[in-house]
Design a protein around this motif. Structure first.
Motif, PDB file in Angstrom:
ATOM      1  N   GLU A 109      -1.586  -9.352  16.675  1.00  0.00           N
ATOM      2  CA  GLU A 109      -0.337  -9.758  17.772  1.00  0.00           C
ATOM      3  C   GLU A 109      -0.809 -11.209  18.327  1.00  0.00           C
ATOM      4  O   GLU A 109       0.181 -11.789  18.519  1.00  0.00           O
ATOM      5  CB  GLU A 109      -0.631  -8.824  18.866  1.00  0.00           C
ATOM      6  CG  GLU A 109      -0.200  -7.374  18.641  1.00  0.00           C
ATOM      7  CD  GLU A 109      -0.599  -6.245  19.836  1.00  0.00           C
ATOM      8  OE1 GLU A 109      -0.886  -6.961  20.878  1.00  0.00           O
ATOM      9  OE2 GLU A 109      -0.034  -5.226  19.545  1.00  0.00           O
ATOM     10  N   LYS A 110      -1.911 -11.510  18.500  1.00  0.00           N
ATOM     11  CA  LYS A 110      -2.284 -12.797  18.946  1.00  0.00           C
ATOM     12  C   LYS A 110      -1.872 -14.030  17.964  1.00  0.00           C
ATOM     13  O   LYS A 110      -1.529 -14.997  18.214  1.00  0.00           O
ATOM     14  CB  LYS A 110      -3.548 -13.187  19.430  1.00  0.00           C
ATOM     15  CG  LYS A 110      -4.023 -12.175  20.741  1.00  0.00           C
ATOM     16  CD  LYS A 110      -5.563 -12.260  21.143  1.00  0.00           C
ATOM     17  CE  LYS A 110      -5.723 -11.608  22.541  1.00  0.00           C
ATOM     18  NZ  LYS A 110      -5.264 -12.690  23.611  1.00  0.00           N
ATOM     19  N   THR A 111      -1.961 -13.569  16.677  1.00  0.00           N
ATOM     20  CA  THR A 111      -1.928 -14.594  15.590  1.00  0.00           C
ATOM     21  C   THR A 111      -0.505 -14.951  15.401  1.00  0.00           C
ATOM     22  O   THR A 111      -0.001 -15.955  15.325  1.00  0.00           O
ATOM     23  CB  THR A 111      -2.357 -13.830  14.191  1.00  0.00           C
ATOM     24  OG1 THR A 111      -3.616 -13.814  14.294  1.00  0.00           O
ATOM     25  CG2 THR A 111      -2.053 -14.913  13.199  1.00  0.00           C
ATOM     26  N   LYS A 112       0.399 -13.814  15.687  1.00  0.00           N
ATOM     27  CA  LYS A 112       1.761 -13.791  15.704  1.00  0.00           C
ATOM     28  C   LYS A 112       2.395 -14.816  17.059  1.00  0.00           C
ATOM     29  O   LYS A 112       3.469 -15.490  16.494  1.00  0.00           O
ATOM     30  CB  LYS A 112       2.721 -12.559  15.799  1.00  0.00           C
ATOM     31  CG  LYS A 112       2.285 -11.662  14.569  1.00  0.00           C
ATOM     32  CD  LYS A 112       3.021 -10.378  14.717  1.00  0.00           C
ATOM     33  CE  LYS A 112       2.781  -9.483  13.463  1.00  0.00           C
ATOM     34  NZ  LYS A 112       3.200  -8.134  13.690  1.00  0.00           N
TER      35      LYS A 112
ATOM     36  N   VAL B  72     -12.848 -14.897  15.302  1.00  0.00           N
ATOM     37  CA  VAL B  72     -12.529 -14.407  16.490  1.00  0.00           C
ATOM     38  C   VAL B  72     -13.411 -14.876  17.438  1.00  0.00           C
ATOM     39  O   VAL B  72     -14.688 -14.992  16.990  1.00  0.00           O
ATOM     40  CB  VAL B  72     -12.650 -12.911  16.385  1.00  0.00           C
ATOM     41  CG1 VAL B  72     -12.277 -12.527  17.736  1.00  0.00           C
ATOM     42  CG2 VAL B  72     -11.465 -12.353  15.627  1.00  0.00           C
ATOM     43  N   TYR B  73     -12.850 -15.418  18.669  1.00  0.00           N
ATOM     44  CA  TYR B  73     -13.978 -15.922  19.825  1.00  0.00           C
ATOM     45  C   TYR B  73     -13.740 -15.088  20.936  1.00  0.00           C
ATOM     46  O   TYR B  73     -12.535 -15.085  21.229  1.00  0.00           O
ATOM     47  CB  TYR B  73     -13.614 -17.523  19.972  1.00  0.00           C
ATOM     48  CG  TYR B  73     -14.567 -18.414  20.160  1.00  0.00           C
ATOM     49  CD1 TYR B  73     -15.325 -18.151  21.267  1.00  0.00           C
ATOM     50  CD2 TYR B  73     -15.223 -19.156  19.310  1.00  0.00           C
ATOM     51  CE1 TYR B  73     -16.605 -18.869  21.674  1.00  0.00           C
ATOM     52  CE2 TYR B  73     -16.289 -19.972  19.485  1.00  0.00           C
ATOM     53  CZ  TYR B  73     -16.946 -19.661  20.694  1.00  0.00           C
ATOM     54  OH  TYR B  73     -17.903 -20.527  21.094  1.00  0.00           O
ATOM     55  N   ILE B  74     -14.749 -14.494  21.312  1.00  0.00           N
ATOM     56  CA  ILE B  74     -14.661 -13.659  22.631  1.00  0.00           C
ATOM     57  C   ILE B  74     -15.023 -14.564  23.684  1.00  0.00           C
ATOM     58  O   ILE B  74     -15.960 -15.214  23.707  1.00  0.00           O
ATOM     59  CB  ILE B  74     -15.762 -12.552  22.525  1.00  0.00           C
ATOM     60  CG1 ILE B  74     -15.430 -11.594  21.128  1.00  0.00           C
ATOM     61  CG2 ILE B  74     -15.344 -11.786  23.657  1.00  0.00           C
ATOM     62  CD1 ILE B  74     -14.157 -10.936  20.994  1.00  0.00           C
ATOM     63  N   ILE B  75     -14.114 -14.693  24.588  1.00  0.00           N
ATOM     64  CA  ILE B  75     -14.247 -15.493  25.886  1.00  0.00           C
ATOM     65  C   ILE B  75     -14.736 -14.715  27.101  1.00  0.00           C
ATOM     66  O   ILE B  75     -14.029 -13.654  27.347  1.00  0.00           O
ATOM     67  CB  ILE B  75     -12.787 -16.287  25.994  1.00  0.00           C
ATOM     68  CG1 ILE B  75     -12.399 -17.048  24.742  1.00  0.00           C
ATOM     69  CG2 ILE B  75     -13.090 -17.248  27.191  1.00  0.00           C
ATOM     70  CD1 ILE B  75     -13.352 -17.866  24.588  1.00  0.00           C
TER      71      ILE B  75
ATOM     72  N   VAL C 246      -7.137 -21.038  18.415  1.00  0.00           N
ATOM     73  CA  VAL C 246      -7.304 -22.393  18.148  1.00  0.00           C
ATOM     74  C   VAL C 246      -7.249 -22.408  16.583  1.00  0.00           C
ATOM     75  O   VAL C 246      -8.346 -21.819  16.146  1.00  0.00           O
ATOM     76  CB  VAL C 246      -8.697 -22.669  18.521  1.00  0.00           C
ATOM     77  CG1 VAL C 246      -9.132 -24.345  18.163  1.00  0.00           C
ATOM     78  CG2 VAL C 246      -8.764 -22.804  20.109  1.00  0.00           C
ATOM     79  N   GLU C 247      -6.375 -23.204  16.075  1.00  0.00           N
ATOM     80  CA  GLU C 247      -5.940 -23.026  14.743  1.00  0.00           C
ATOM     81  C   GLU C 247      -6.057 -21.556  14.268  1.00  0.00           C
ATOM     82  O   GLU C 247      -5.202 -20.943  14.847  1.00  0.00           O
ATOM     83  CB  GLU C 247      -7.122 -23.898  13.967  1.00  0.00           C
ATOM     84  CG  GLU C 247      -7.176 -25.339  14.070  1.00  0.00           C
ATOM     85  CD  GLU C 247      -5.828 -26.211  13.880  1.00  0.00           C
ATOM     86  OE1 GLU C 247      -5.304 -25.587  12.937  1.00  0.00           O
ATOM     87  OE2 GLU C 247      -5.510 -27.089  14.380  1.00  0.00           O
ATOM     88  N   ASN C 248      -6.866 -20.996  13.156  1.00  0.00           N
ATOM     89  CA  ASN C 248      -6.810 -19.783  13.019  1.00  0.00           C
ATOM     90  C   ASN C 248      -7.818 -18.902  13.592  1.00  0.00           C
ATOM     91  O   ASN C 248      -8.088 -17.873  13.115  1.00  0.00           O
ATOM     92  CB  ASN C 248      -6.985 -20.002  11.197  1.00  0.00           C
ATOM     93  CG  ASN C 248      -5.893 -20.413  10.331  1.00  0.00           C
ATOM     94  OD1 ASN C 248      -4.792 -20.352  11.007  1.00  0.00           O
ATOM     95  ND2 ASN C 248      -6.238 -21.020   9.494  1.00  0.00           N
TER      96      ASN C 248
END
Length: 318
Positions: free
Chosen positions: A313-316, A275-278, A287-289
């Motif tokens: 949800e974001k993965t879907k 997980v990347y917090i922006i 970005v990829e997985n």
């Protein structure tokens, strides 16, 4: 031999041994160069041409990553001081086993563990004390007689039999010749690391984890244990009772995309989420997985379940 050549050789060895190998960590600073997995074995591999280049801070982070991701740390190199690393010898640097490429190959591909450990003063072998005692008794040889043959004290022989002292290579060879029995105990490299890790536990600082926008503090308040890093491609490992996440924190940029891609490769090997917090706006959900989450989205969450739902949800939607 350059470090790049050495890394290519290590990747070849690990793949030959049926490991899945991550992309190379080509950012600076870096606590490890490769992550690799085979079944339940997870490795964090640091590559240094001269193993004396490993510093205490990097070793501490490698051990923390191994502990909290359920893996092992290993150092692979070619030389120490002014001499090349010897085959079938394990060197220790800050409690992390260090070996050359041949020893790595023998251990993981040929299933032939090393026999010798390097320590101040020379090379040493661990003796199977039970075998030594049985062989000595079978030949009706007293402790004193055997000690005289070797030029050591009775107490030294007693310590060998108790498993409380390693012996020099010359002593072991002499013993094996005298008693006509194999005495050297092999070294399980991964077990040696795990034993050292248990003996020197990594302490977690339970204070708040500062960064510019307190992102790690927010994750901590959601119920995650935070293991911060300073040299890994990610900012921290975030853990709760159900999930482990490699966690990055930064603004959206090309450098962030590169790190997120590398985190995805590592998380696939380590069997974690990524997980990347922006800080600001995102231009994609993944970005990829690696799932990208805006900090303002994180601010609205009240528990780890909501974060997991948002990630899924974001993965879907990728």
């Amino acid at each position: 031999m350059t470090k790049d050549i050495l890394i290519h050789q290590i990747v070849d060895v690990l793949r030959h041994a049926n490991f899945i190998v991550s992309k190379r960590c080509n950012i600076r600073p870096r606590s490890f160069d490769l992550a690799a997995r085979k079944d339940d074995i997870l490795l964090f591999c640091k590559v240094l041409y001269n193993i004396d280049g490993l510093n205490e801070e990097t070793a501490r982070e490698m051990k923390a990553l191994a502990k909290y991701l359920g893996g092992s740390a290993i150092l692979v190199g070619a030389k120490t001081r002014d001499q090349m690393l010897e085959d079938s010898v394990v060197y220790m640097r800050y409690d992390i086993p260090a070996v050359n490429i041949q020893t790595l190959y023998d251990y993981f591909v040929e299933n032939v563990p090393p026999l010798v450990s390097a320590a101040p003063g020379g090379l040493y072998v661990s003796i199977d004390g039970d075998v030594l005692r049985e062989a000595r008794t079978r030949q009706s040889m007293s402790l004193g007689t055997l000690a005289s043959e070797l030029g050591v004290s009775r107490r030294t022989i007693s310590k060998y039999e108790e498993g409380g002292m390693d012996a020099s290579i010359d002593i072991v060879l002499h013993l094996e010749e005298l008693l006509d029995v194999a005495l050297a105990k092999s070294i399980d490299i991964l077990q040696a690391f795990e034993k050292r890790l248990r003996e020197t536990p990594i302490q977690i600082d339970e204070k708040k984890y500062p960064d510019d926008d307190n992102v790690l503090n927010i994750l901590h308040s959601l119920g995650y244990q935070i293991v911060s890093t300073s040299q890994a491609p990610f900012k921290a490992i975030s853990k709760d009772n159900h999930d482990t996440m490699l966690t990055g924190v930064s603004t959206y940029s090309n450098a962030m995309i590169k790190r997120a891609d590398l985190m995805s490769s590592i998380s696939t090997v380590a069997h974690t989420r990524s997980v990347y917090i922006i800080k600001g706006s995102i231009k994609s959900n993944t970005v990829e997985n690696t799932v990208l989450i805006e900090k303002r989205e994180l601010d609205r969450l009240s528990g780890p379940e909501e974060l997991v739902n948002l990630i899924e949800e974001k993965t879907k939607c990728k």
